[in-house]
Design a protein around this motif. Sequence first.
Motif, PDB file in Angstrom:
ATOM      1  N   PRO A  36     -98.004  61.796 -54.199  1.00 56.94           N
ATOM      2  CA  PRO A  36     -96.751  61.091 -54.504  1.00 56.94           C
ATOM      3  C   PRO A  36     -97.033  59.711 -55.092  1.00 56.94           C
ATOM      4  O   PRO A  36     -98.082  59.124 -54.838  1.00 56.94           O
ATOM      5  CB  PRO A  36     -96.072  60.965 -53.137  1.00 56.94           C
ATOM      6  CG  PRO A  36     -96.732  61.985 -52.277  1.00 56.94           C
ATOM      7  CD  PRO A  36     -98.120  62.160 -52.812  1.00 56.94           C
ATOM      8  N   ARG A  37     -96.107  59.217 -55.855  1.00 59.10           N
ATOM      9  CA  ARG A  37     -96.227  57.907 -56.494  1.00 59.10           C
ATOM     10  C   ARG A  37     -96.297  56.809 -55.429  1.00 59.10           C
ATOM     11  O   ARG A  37     -95.634  56.891 -54.415  1.00 59.10           O
ATOM     12  CB  ARG A  37     -95.018  57.703 -57.396  1.00 59.10           C
ATOM     13  CG  ARG A  37     -95.103  56.501 -58.247  1.00 59.10           C
ATOM     14  CD  ARG A  37     -93.985  56.485 -59.269  1.00 59.10           C
ATOM     15  NE  ARG A  37     -94.570  56.154 -60.538  1.00 59.10           N
ATOM     16  CZ  ARG A  37     -94.633  56.961 -61.571  1.00 59.10           C
ATOM     17  NH1 ARG A  37     -94.104  58.140 -61.514  1.00 59.10           N
ATOM     18  NH2 ARG A  37     -95.193  56.579 -62.682  1.00 59.10           N
ATOM     19  N   ARG A  38     -97.118  55.788 -55.684  1.00 59.61           N
ATOM     20  CA  ARG A  38     -97.267  54.683 -54.736  1.00 59.61           C
ATOM     21  C   ARG A  38     -96.270  53.574 -55.027  1.00 59.61           C
ATOM     22  O   ARG A  38     -95.874  53.355 -56.166  1.00 59.61           O
ATOM     23  CB  ARG A  38     -98.671  54.112 -54.825  1.00 59.61           C
ATOM     24  CG  ARG A  38     -99.716  55.015 -54.248  1.00 59.61           C
ATOM     25  CD  ARG A  38    -101.019  54.280 -54.141  1.00 59.61           C
ATOM     26  NE  ARG A  38    -101.471  53.830 -55.443  1.00 59.61           N
ATOM     27  CZ  ARG A  38    -102.537  54.300 -56.057  1.00 59.61           C
ATOM     28  NH1 ARG A  38    -103.255  55.222 -55.501  1.00 59.61           N
ATOM     29  NH2 ARG A  38    -102.881  53.846 -57.224  1.00 59.61           N
ATOM     30  N   ALA A  39     -95.921  52.841 -53.969  1.00 56.68           N
ATOM     31  CA  ALA A  39     -95.117  51.633 -54.122  1.00 56.68           C
ATOM     32  C   ALA A  39     -95.985  50.616 -54.857  1.00 56.68           C
ATOM     33  O   ALA A  39     -97.160  50.462 -54.534  1.00 56.68           O
ATOM     34  CB  ALA A  39     -94.707  51.093 -52.756  1.00 56.68           C
ATOM     35  N   PRO A  40     -95.439  49.919 -55.852  1.00 59.02           N
ATOM     36  CA  PRO A  40     -96.248  48.935 -56.588  1.00 59.02           C
ATOM     37  C   PRO A  40     -96.723  47.815 -55.658  1.00 59.02           C
ATOM     38  O   PRO A  40     -95.940  47.277 -54.865  1.00 59.02           O
ATOM     39  CB  PRO A  40     -95.293  48.384 -57.639  1.00 59.02           C
ATOM     40  CG  PRO A  40     -94.166  49.359 -57.715  1.00 59.02           C
ATOM     41  CD  PRO A  40     -94.093  50.023 -56.372  1.00 59.02           C
ATOM     42  N   LEU A  41     -97.996  47.472 -55.734  1.00 59.76           N
ATOM     43  CA  LEU A  41     -98.552  46.436 -54.873  1.00 59.76           C
ATOM     44  C   LEU A  41     -97.809  45.108 -54.998  1.00 59.76           C
ATOM     45  O   LEU A  41     -97.541  44.469 -53.967  1.00 59.76           O
ATOM     46  CB  LEU A  41    -100.048  46.258 -55.154  1.00 59.76           C
ATOM     47  CG  LEU A  41    -100.776  45.254 -54.265  1.00 59.76           C
ATOM     48  CD1 LEU A  41    -100.624  45.590 -52.788  1.00 59.76           C
ATOM     49  CD2 LEU A  41    -102.225  45.170 -54.666  1.00 59.76           C
ATOM     50  N   PRO A  42     -97.427  44.653 -56.194  1.00 58.53           N
ATOM     51  CA  PRO A  42     -96.683  43.388 -56.265  1.00 58.53           C
ATOM     52  C   PRO A  42     -95.385  43.422 -55.437  1.00 58.53           C
ATOM     53  O   PRO A  42     -95.021  42.426 -54.813  1.00 58.53           O
ATOM     54  CB  PRO A  42     -96.384  43.214 -57.759  1.00 58.53           C
ATOM     55  CG  PRO A  42     -97.488  43.951 -58.439  1.00 58.53           C
ATOM     56  CD  PRO A  42     -97.760  45.143 -57.548  1.00 58.53           C
ATOM     57  N   GLN A  89     -96.737  54.903 -50.122  1.00 56.76           N
ATOM     58  CA  GLN A  89     -95.663  55.639 -50.790  1.00 56.76           C
ATOM     59  C   GLN A  89     -94.315  54.960 -50.585  1.00 56.76           C
ATOM     60  O   GLN A  89     -93.554  54.773 -51.521  1.00 56.76           O
ATOM     61  CB  GLN A  89     -95.598  57.070 -50.283  1.00 56.76           C
ATOM     62  CG  GLN A  89     -94.541  57.909 -51.004  1.00 56.76           C
ATOM     63  CD  GLN A  89     -94.514  59.348 -50.518  1.00 56.76           C
ATOM     64  OE1 GLN A  89     -95.314  59.756 -49.709  1.00 56.76           O
ATOM     65  NE2 GLN A  89     -93.561  60.094 -51.020  1.00 56.76           N
ATOM     66  N   THR A  90     -94.028  54.544 -49.340  1.00 54.92           N
ATOM     67  CA  THR A  90     -92.707  54.000 -49.037  1.00 54.92           C
ATOM     68  C   THR A  90     -92.646  52.474 -49.106  1.00 54.92           C
ATOM     69  O   THR A  90     -91.572  51.916 -49.233  1.00 54.92           O
ATOM     70  CB  THR A  90     -92.261  54.408 -47.627  1.00 54.92           C
ATOM     71  OG1 THR A  90     -93.133  53.801 -46.666  1.00 54.92           O
ATOM     72  CG2 THR A  90     -92.265  55.922 -47.472  1.00 54.92           C
TER      73      THR A  90
END
Length: 96
Positions: A36-42, A89-90
């Motif tokens: 699944p797509r990751r939450a952007p680190l920034p 992810q979240t």
Amino acid sequence: MTRQHPFAALALGLVLGVAPLAGLALPAHADGAHQPRRAPLPRVLKMLAERYKGRQLNTTMGEAGGRAVYLVQWQLPDGRIKVFTVDAQTGQVVGS
């Protein structure tokens, strides 16, 4: 600028009971499906900054409970250092 020891992420993971991943890209499953797509680190760092005073010292990827996580070292204003485990992810803090 401080220089990181090459095994710092591994040592941090062992202390926290999580396994650091070799790279930032998550591998595909054996059946070819992608993670699944990751939450952007920034966005994750902004959320932490809004909740906690202080600053980010270091961030690495790891795994906890079979899920990809960000391990974020955070220095509080009094000098104490906390490590936040954030679900990649979240974007939710799942441990500190």
